[in-house]
Motif scaffolding. Structure first.
Motif, PDB file in Angstrom:
ATOM      1  N   THR A 237       0.821  -1.203   0.000  1.00  0.00           N
ATOM      2  CA  THR A 237       0.000   0.000   0.000  1.00  0.00           C
ATOM      3  C   THR A 237       0.860   1.261   0.000  1.00  0.00           C
ATOM      4  O   THR A 237       0.575   2.215  -0.711  1.00  0.00           O
ATOM      5  CB  THR A 237      -0.987   0.014   1.175  1.00  0.00           C
ATOM      6  OG1 THR A 237      -0.288  -0.246   2.400  1.00  0.00           O
ATOM      7  CG2 THR A 237      -2.053  -1.037   0.997  1.00  0.00           C
ATOM      8  N   SER A 240       2.494   1.694  -3.370  1.00  0.00           N
ATOM      9  CA  SER A 240       1.483   2.067  -4.354  1.00  0.00           C
ATOM     10  C   SER A 240       1.220   3.567  -4.275  1.00  0.00           C
ATOM     11  O   SER A 240       1.039   4.245  -5.283  1.00  0.00           O
ATOM     12  CB  SER A 240       0.211   1.272  -4.088  1.00  0.00           C
ATOM     13  OG  SER A 240      -0.882   1.877  -4.711  1.00  0.00           O
TER      14      SER A 240
ATOM     15  N   LEU B 230     -11.708  -6.418   4.749  1.00  0.00           N
ATOM     16  CA  LEU B 230     -11.049  -7.053   3.623  1.00  0.00           C
ATOM     17  C   LEU B 230     -11.483  -6.407   2.313  1.00  0.00           C
ATOM     18  O   LEU B 230     -10.670  -6.141   1.427  1.00  0.00           O
ATOM     19  CB  LEU B 230     -11.384  -8.553   3.614  1.00  0.00           C
ATOM     20  CG  LEU B 230     -10.275  -9.516   4.027  1.00  0.00           C
ATOM     21  CD1 LEU B 230      -9.419  -8.976   5.148  1.00  0.00           C
ATOM     22  CD2 LEU B 230     -10.830 -10.872   4.393  1.00  0.00           C
ATOM     23  N   LEU B 233     -10.077  -2.921   2.008  1.00  0.00           N
ATOM     24  CA  LEU B 233      -8.688  -3.026   1.604  1.00  0.00           C
ATOM     25  C   LEU B 233      -8.576  -3.235   0.101  1.00  0.00           C
ATOM     26  O   LEU B 233      -7.757  -2.622  -0.581  1.00  0.00           O
ATOM     27  CB  LEU B 233      -8.052  -4.189   2.355  1.00  0.00           C
ATOM     28  CG  LEU B 233      -6.602  -4.464   2.052  1.00  0.00           C
ATOM     29  CD1 LEU B 233      -5.779  -3.215   2.304  1.00  0.00           C
ATOM     30  CD2 LEU B 233      -6.118  -5.598   2.933  1.00  0.00           C
ATOM     31  N   ARG B 234      -9.430  -4.103  -0.386  1.00  0.00           N
ATOM     32  CA  ARG B 234      -9.399  -4.368  -1.813  1.00  0.00           C
ATOM     33  C   ARG B 234      -9.760  -3.112  -2.606  1.00  0.00           C
ATOM     34  O   ARG B 234      -9.154  -2.810  -3.637  1.00  0.00           O
ATOM     35  CB  ARG B 234     -10.376  -5.500  -2.146  1.00  0.00           C
ATOM     36  CG  ARG B 234     -10.252  -5.941  -3.574  1.00  0.00           C
ATOM     37  CD  ARG B 234     -10.931  -7.237  -3.884  1.00  0.00           C
ATOM     38  NE  ARG B 234     -11.173  -7.327  -5.314  1.00  0.00           N
ATOM     39  CZ  ARG B 234     -12.100  -8.092  -5.862  1.00  0.00           C
ATOM     40  NH1 ARG B 234     -12.863  -8.854  -5.086  1.00  0.00           N
ATOM     41  NH2 ARG B 234     -12.270  -8.115  -7.157  1.00  0.00           N
ATOM     42  N   THR B 237      -6.642  -0.832  -2.599  1.00  0.00           N
ATOM     43  CA  THR B 237      -5.554  -1.255  -3.483  1.00  0.00           C
ATOM     44  C   THR B 237      -5.953  -1.151  -4.942  1.00  0.00           C
ATOM     45  O   THR B 237      -5.181  -0.692  -5.780  1.00  0.00           O
ATOM     46  CB  THR B 237      -5.100  -2.698  -3.161  1.00  0.00           C
ATOM     47  OG1 THR B 237      -6.237  -3.558  -3.116  1.00  0.00           O
ATOM     48  CG2 THR B 237      -4.388  -2.755  -1.833  1.00  0.00           C
ATOM     49  N   SER B 240      -6.107   2.457  -5.947  1.00  0.00           N
ATOM     50  CA  SER B 240      -4.762   3.003  -6.018  1.00  0.00           C
ATOM     51  C   SER B 240      -4.116   2.639  -7.349  1.00  0.00           C
ATOM     52  O   SER B 240      -3.419   3.445  -7.956  1.00  0.00           O
ATOM     53  CB  SER B 240      -3.945   2.471  -4.852  1.00  0.00           C
ATOM     54  OG  SER B 240      -2.578   2.652  -5.097  1.00  0.00           O
ATOM     55  N   ASN B 241      -4.372   1.434  -7.802  1.00  0.00           N
ATOM     56  CA  ASN B 241      -3.838   1.016  -9.092  1.00  0.00           C
ATOM     57  C   ASN B 241      -4.438   1.820 -10.234  1.00  0.00           C
ATOM     58  O   ASN B 241      -3.859   1.935 -11.312  1.00  0.00           O
ATOM     59  CB  ASN B 241      -4.119  -0.473  -9.327  1.00  0.00           C
ATOM     60  CG  ASN B 241      -3.330  -1.344  -8.374  1.00  0.00           C
ATOM     61  OD1 ASN B 241      -2.364  -0.882  -7.766  1.00  0.00           O
ATOM     62  ND2 ASN B 241      -3.742  -2.591  -8.226  1.00  0.00           N
ATOM     63  N   VAL B 264      -2.466  -1.432   7.446  1.00  0.00           N
ATOM     64  CA  VAL B 264      -2.484  -0.938   6.084  1.00  0.00           C
ATOM     65  C   VAL B 264      -2.201   0.559   6.064  1.00  0.00           C
ATOM     66  O   VAL B 264      -2.447   1.257   7.047  1.00  0.00           O
ATOM     67  CB  VAL B 264      -3.890  -1.173   5.489  1.00  0.00           C
ATOM     68  CG1 VAL B 264      -3.945  -0.727   4.052  1.00  0.00           C
ATOM     69  CG2 VAL B 264      -4.260  -2.619   5.626  1.00  0.00           C
ATOM     70  N   ARG B 265      -1.665   1.065   4.967  1.00  0.00           N
ATOM     71  CA  ARG B 265      -1.546   2.509   4.778  1.00  0.00           C
ATOM     72  C   ARG B 265      -2.388   2.895   3.590  1.00  0.00           C
ATOM     73  O   ARG B 265      -2.204   2.316   2.530  1.00  0.00           O
ATOM     74  CB  ARG B 265      -0.085   2.922   4.549  1.00  0.00           C
ATOM     75  CG  ARG B 265       0.825   2.689   5.711  1.00  0.00           C
ATOM     76  CD  ARG B 265       0.306   3.373   6.948  1.00  0.00           C
ATOM     77  NE  ARG B 265       0.035   2.386   7.994  1.00  0.00           N
ATOM     78  CZ  ARG B 265       0.785   2.192   9.081  1.00  0.00           C
ATOM     79  NH1 ARG B 265       1.828   2.911   9.298  1.00  0.00           N
ATOM     80  NH2 ARG B 265       0.446   1.300   9.968  1.00  0.00           N
ATOM     81  N   PRO B 266      -3.327   3.787   3.650  1.00  0.00           N
ATOM     82  CA  PRO B 266      -3.775   4.434   4.868  1.00  0.00           C
ATOM     83  C   PRO B 266      -4.465   3.444   5.800  1.00  0.00           C
ATOM     84  O   PRO B 266      -5.050   2.467   5.340  1.00  0.00           O
ATOM     85  CB  PRO B 266      -4.776   5.472   4.347  1.00  0.00           C
ATOM     86  CG  PRO B 266      -5.303   4.877   3.091  1.00  0.00           C
ATOM     87  CD  PRO B 266      -4.137   4.174   2.483  1.00  0.00           C
TER      88      PRO B 266
END
Lengths: 319, 319
Positions: A237, A240, B230, B233-234, B237, B240-241, B264-266
């Motif tokens: 993360t 990214s 979860l 988080l997905r 990510t 972010s991609n 996790v960040r953030p």
DNA sequence: ATAGACTGATTAAACGATTAATCAAATAGT
DNA sequence: ACTATTTGATTAATCGTTTAATCAGTCTAT
């Protein structure tokens, strides 16, 4: 609750015969056995655990002592132990010290008071298990000399490093979290041993200093080996956010193969400790100890394997 | 193992007096009590669980039946139940059905055979707990009419939505995973109820169709409410991609406040189910049932709270 | 036919703790 | 001084199961 006495009265036979029929011991005619079994089922007979335990001296229950069930990996243990215990006919009483160090001894005593036949102990970091008056097995790290079964953290670290060497990586960041953790140190020792003289690497401890991933990448680092999936996740993360793509720019490895490893995108390549095997061997040992078998299985070391997923890639494009 | 008989012999008194001295019942002189206690300690006397259980009919052990301890949230339960049980003097025997639906009944029977005083059951999705011959409490969803204690998933959903409305968000994506899960449906129902007539939203189920976050953002969506950490988080990510920043472009909410939320960040803003309270009430109820108290506590509903972290931000910059 | 072996079942003790019933001695009451 | 009452302790039963010891028949072999 029906008991053997009631079955005996109903059939006009003695309690001993009922017991013999139910357990298959002693001498009972096939005819009577059949009758007893039928009535037992019909009257919903369930053997009384206390009565049996009192006479036999065995409760069929083992205690599992862990530092913190809330922490990932431990639930896997709990499940593995429970499954293995079940196979050997034991129930599992959990003793969770809940992160309180002084709680461990208290937890152990409580379990003994509850009449467990034996204990499986995953000790708090840095604690020693003194002799107990019940059989027990210790699941610990290789640095603890009193262990019964251990996961091969070092080999896991080696595997982590080797897997990346195999697909072309030569410049690494190794990332731990807490430099006082024996487990993490063993894992990192394995990584270092594998990379020594073959590749370049730098070790960071996240608790002290999180590496500047962008700078590292600029300097040619292509893979980050971490000691936990949580850390790997953080690497993914954070990087990214810095504009780095995983696995294109950076391959990232986790450890422990937690459920989240498959929930994240990219899914995490992770070193998997074989908790099922670890659990099985522990129970095997403990059962032998409980049954006072002369030959106890020797302390054993369980190797880890690797699960390749999306967070790692071969270094071919770069050539 | 020392027993009361040995203490009695050593002091030249009767077993009954020893028992009375140790339990504080009956009539014993202060003098004798003192002596017995001293010898008990010195001889490392531990009351035999089986003997006591046989006579009193109580083992002091309750069974915890859960579908899968490997799944996040359940370890929290296990810990909460263990802690609460400990407070009431009970030990906890775990029964893990290990994802096998037909295993639940077997697990329950095994625990009963082991002599538990009562059961706390978190049922497999869609199963019904028929009457048992031991007291039990059911922790379930509000849609299950037989529940004893439930987490207020709907209120949790409302809280999730309301928190984002409060800080200016008006266009939402609501993201579930499995449209057949009663828990997820309750959570989403709460979100929808809160947003209805006040904001615009669209519901997606990740198992069927993961939303095109870039497109959604282009259309003005600024917040994603999910039903689990979860999933959150997905979302982070994946987005972010796609070049979206969290929380600048997209605020993301999780659910359950898992350990990973802080790894996790953030870090993840998450709805936290009060498992400690849930556990406490369950044990409270069960203890009353075991002691055959006339007045059982009524079924209770435990509300959730929210933990704000980095993944959400107020919508001020956009004005 | 009779001693010995085998079969199927019973009796009784034991596990360790709790507890109601009992008893003897000391104290209190009149 | 004699009866009640209280105090401190003991006896014995009980919980449900297992198991060694025993016993009464039945069968076998000589």
């Amino acid at each position: 609750m029906t008991n053997q006495k009631q079955i005996a009265q109903k059939l006009g036979i003695s309690i001993a015969t009922v017991s013999n029929a139910l357990t298959g011991k002693g001498r009972v005619s096939a005819n009577v056995i059949e009758q007893v079994l039928a009535h037992a089922k019909q009257m919903a007979y369930v053997p009384d655990a206390a009565g049996r335990a009192l006479k036999t001296g065995r409760t069929g229950i083992i205690g599992l002592v862990i530092p913190d069930i809330t922490q990932p990996v431990f639930p896997d243990f709990a499940e593995g132990i429970e499954a293995a215990a079940d196979e050997y006919g034991y129930g599992v009483l959990i003793g969770n010290s809940r992160r309180m160090k002084d709680n461990q001894a208290k937890t152990i005593n409580q379990l003994i008071q509850r009449g467990v036949d034996g204990l499986i102990i995953v000790p708090q970091r840095g604690t020693k298990i003194q002799a107990l008056n019940v059989p027990f097995a210790v699941i610990s790290t290789a640095t603890d000399p009193s262990f019964t079964v251990v996961a091969n953290h070092k080999q896991g670290g080696q595997l982590s490093a080797k897997s990346m060497l195999d697909i072309g990586h030569r410049k690494f960041v190794i990332l731990g979290d807490d430099c006082h953790s024996p487990v993490e140190n063993e894992r990192i020792a394995g990584m270092v041993e594998e990379l020594e003289n073959v590749a370049s690497y730098e070790v960071f401890w996240a608790q002290d200093e999180f590496p500047d991933l962008l700078a590292q990448h600029k300097q040619g680092v292509t893979a980050v080996l971490t000691v936990s999936d949580l850390l790997a996740l953080r690497v993914i993360t954070e990087s990214s956010n810095l504009g780095l793509r995983c696995p294109k720019d950076l391959s990232v490895l986790g450890f422990d193969n937690l459920p989240l490893a498959t929930a994240v995108r990219p899914t995490l390549t992770s070193i998997v400790p074989n908790t099922a095997e670890l659990s099985k061997r522990s129970i095997e040992y403990l059962d032998a100890a409980i049954r006072r078998n002369v030959q106890l299985p020797p302390p054993s070391i369980v190797n880890m394997s690797i699960e390749f997923r999306e967070s790692t890639a071969a270094l071919t494009a770069k050539i």
